[in-house]
Design a protein around this motif. Structure first.
Motif, short mmCIF file in Angstrom:
data_model
loop_
_atom_site.label_atom_id
_atom_site.label_comp_id
_atom_site.label_asym_id
_atom_site.label_seq_id
_atom_site.Cartn_x
_atom_site.Cartn_y
_atom_site.Cartn_z
N UNK A 37 -3.03 3.83 -5.58
CA UNK A 37 -4.44 3.52 -5.76
C UNK A 37 -5.21 4.18 -4.62
N UNK A 38 -6.22 4.93 -4.98
CA UNK A 38 -7.02 5.69 -4.01
C UNK A 38 -8.40 5.06 -3.87
N UNK A 39 -8.99 5.24 -2.70
CA UNK A 39 -10.36 4.77 -2.50
C UNK A 39 -11.33 5.36 -3.50
N UNK A 170 -4.77 12.44 -0.46
CA UNK A 170 -5.42 11.97 0.77
C UNK A 170 -4.99 12.69 2.04
N UNK A 171 -3.76 13.17 2.12
CA UNK A 171 -3.38 13.94 3.31
C UNK A 171 -4.09 15.30 3.32
N UNK A 172 -4.01 16.10 2.24
CA UNK A 172 -4.80 17.34 2.23
C UNK A 172 -6.31 17.10 2.38
N UNK A 173 -6.81 15.98 1.86
CA UNK A 173 -8.24 15.69 2.00
C UNK A 173 -8.60 15.47 3.46
N UNK A 174 -7.78 14.70 4.18
CA UNK A 174 -8.02 14.52 5.60
C UNK A 174 -7.89 15.81 6.37
N UNK A 196 -7.62 5.02 4.25
CA UNK A 196 -6.54 6.02 4.14
C UNK A 196 -6.97 7.45 4.47
N UNK A 197 -8.11 7.89 3.92
CA UNK A 197 -8.56 9.26 4.22
C UNK A 197 -8.94 9.38 5.69
N UNK A 198 -9.68 8.41 6.21
CA UNK A 198 -10.07 8.46 7.61
C UNK A 198 -8.88 8.51 8.55
N UNK A 199 -7.83 7.77 8.21
CA UNK A 199 -6.62 7.78 9.03
C UNK A 199 -5.92 9.14 8.97
N UNK A 200 -5.93 9.78 7.80
CA UNK A 200 -5.35 11.12 7.73
C UNK A 200 -6.25 12.16 8.39
N UNK A 382 -4.93 -5.17 3.45
CA UNK A 382 -4.54 -4.06 2.57
C UNK A 382 -5.20 -2.75 3.01
N UNK A 383 -4.38 -1.72 3.21
CA UNK A 383 -4.88 -0.38 3.54
C UNK A 383 -4.52 0.63 2.45
N UNK A 384 -3.27 0.62 1.98
CA UNK A 384 -2.86 1.57 0.95
C UNK A 384 -1.85 0.93 0.02
N UNK A 385 -2.06 1.13 -1.29
CA UNK A 385 -1.21 0.55 -2.33
C UNK A 385 -0.43 1.65 -3.03
#
Length: 389
Positions: A37-39, A170-174, A196-200, A382-385
């Motif tokens: 599940x993505x933001x 999300x990793x390539x997005x970050x 999740x994106x901010x952390x990456x 919850x941060x990432x599912x």
């Protein structure tokens, strides 16, 4: 097959759908082994993305095993294990040749809708409304992958699903957000959002050599995780980010700022946020850009504003005067996943990053409706599912 299905705002259900099959010679059918599940999915869950139809299958972060391939897919075979980028790319148009895959001219099969809004259509996306082609998503047991010869990355032997799953988005997005900001050795960077994106984005900035990375949020467990992974954290519920950044940089402000929040920015008690909530509730505005406004004000003169956070259409009270007066550069857009994923796969394989650090919740596909609510409301830390069909 079973799949997470859109039934309206705040109403995602797991329904039964026909199994997908090969429709075109460049197709593949994938048996999904892991999805997430993505933001960005929350923007549909909360009703901010138009052109969602009842019965649409959700999900754009997924990977699995190839079950079938079309006659023109020469680089895949049954049994291959692959990740699938959320941006569908044909591989041969003007934009794909430039490795700007999210701008693909061929993959959006309903281009007139997005062209009407934006002037030109961009690539088709999995599970992300009929503005982006109306493709079935990957929160399902099976999914059809169009342009499969170009839209995949093979997984090396010995790597787990959870190690590579986030290369789908999300990793390539970050990483792209940090690259767009031209982050390099010695830089000072401020990131809005510790999701999740901010952390990456944080991890990417550090991999690229940034000296100091500030992360702004107000969710304690997210700030704690950001701090654990190298950030200087700013709790916006306790201090104004501008004041904190002015003090920390001795009045210089960060030269690179990154909005990893996007259109559903909060800001309780802040006048512009109240304004945005009224405007969006009355359909006079589509997005709540509090984080973007704040990032612009907190960016150093001559700096770069990078925007990986999703915006849908129209924002109000945009501080164009501040951006002009400070000679800021803006860079943004959907992620060119296949441009970055091979490099990031090497980072993972060589041990420079373990992407699993942000997974807090796991479940089966049938758990998705409850986990969407948990993720949206940040319940249970919850941060990432991650889901397994």
């Amino acid at each position: 097959m079973r799949a997470v299905t859109y039934h309206g705002t705040g109403d995602f259900r797991v329904d039964t759908h026909p199994d997908p099959g090969i429709q075109h010679a460049r197709d593949a059918v994938l048996r999904v082994t892991t999805t997430a599940i993505c933001g960005s999915d929350l923007h549909m869950y909360d009703g901010f993305i138009p052109e969602m139809h009842k019965g649409d299958i959700i999900g754009h972060e997924f990977m699995g095993v190839v079950e079938d391939v079309g006659s023109e897919v020469g680089n895949l075979k049954r049994g291959d294990r692959v990740i699938i980028p959320f941006t569908i790319n044909c591989g041969h148009c003007h934009w794909c040749k430039r490795k700007e895959f999210s701008l693909c001219d061929e993959s959006n099969r309903e281009p007139e809708k997005l062209a009407f809004m934006n002037g030109q259509a961009s690539a088709g996306l999995f599970g992300y409304s009929h503005l982006y082609g109306g493709y079935d998503g990957g929160q399902a047991e099976y999914v059809r992958v169009p342009f499969a010869d170009a839209t995949h990355l093979k997984v090396p032997d010995g790597m787990t699903d959870e190690q590579v799953l986030f290369l789908t988005d999300i990793f390539p997005t970050g990483w792209q957000a940090a690259v767009n900001a031209e982050v390099g050795p010695g830089d000072t960077v401020a990131i809005w959002g510790a999701g999740p994106v901010g952390l990456f984005v944080l991890k990417s900035c550090l991999l690229l050599g940034a000296e100091r990375v500030f992360v702004i949020d107000d969710v304690p467990e997210r700030l704690a995780l950001a701090q654990e992974h190298g950030a200087v954290v700013i709790d916006r519920s306790k201090v104004k980010p501008y004041d904190a950044l002015m003090e920390a940089t001795k009045g210089m402000l960060p030269e690179k700022v990154i909005d990893a929040v996007g259109l559903e920015a909060h800001g309780s008690g802040v006048v512009d946020t109240v304004y945005d909530r009224v405007k969006t509730a009355t359909f006079q505005e589509t997005d709540r850009p509090h984080a973007l406004r704040e990032a612009i004000m907190c960016c150093q003169k001559g700096g770069i504003v990078s925007i990986p956070g999703v915006y849908a259409a129209i924002i109000d009270k945009f501080p164009i005067g501040a951006a002009f007066g400070k000679a800021l550069t803006f860079r943004m857009g959907q992620t060119h996943v296949m441009q970055h994923a091979p490099t990031l796969l090497d980072h993972i394989r060589e041990g420079r990053i373990d992407p699993t650090f942000l997974i807090t919740h796991r479940g089966k596909l049938n758990d998705a409706p409850d986990l969407y609510e948990t993720f949206r409301d940040k319940k249970d830390d919850c941060i990432k599912v991650v889901l397994t069909p």
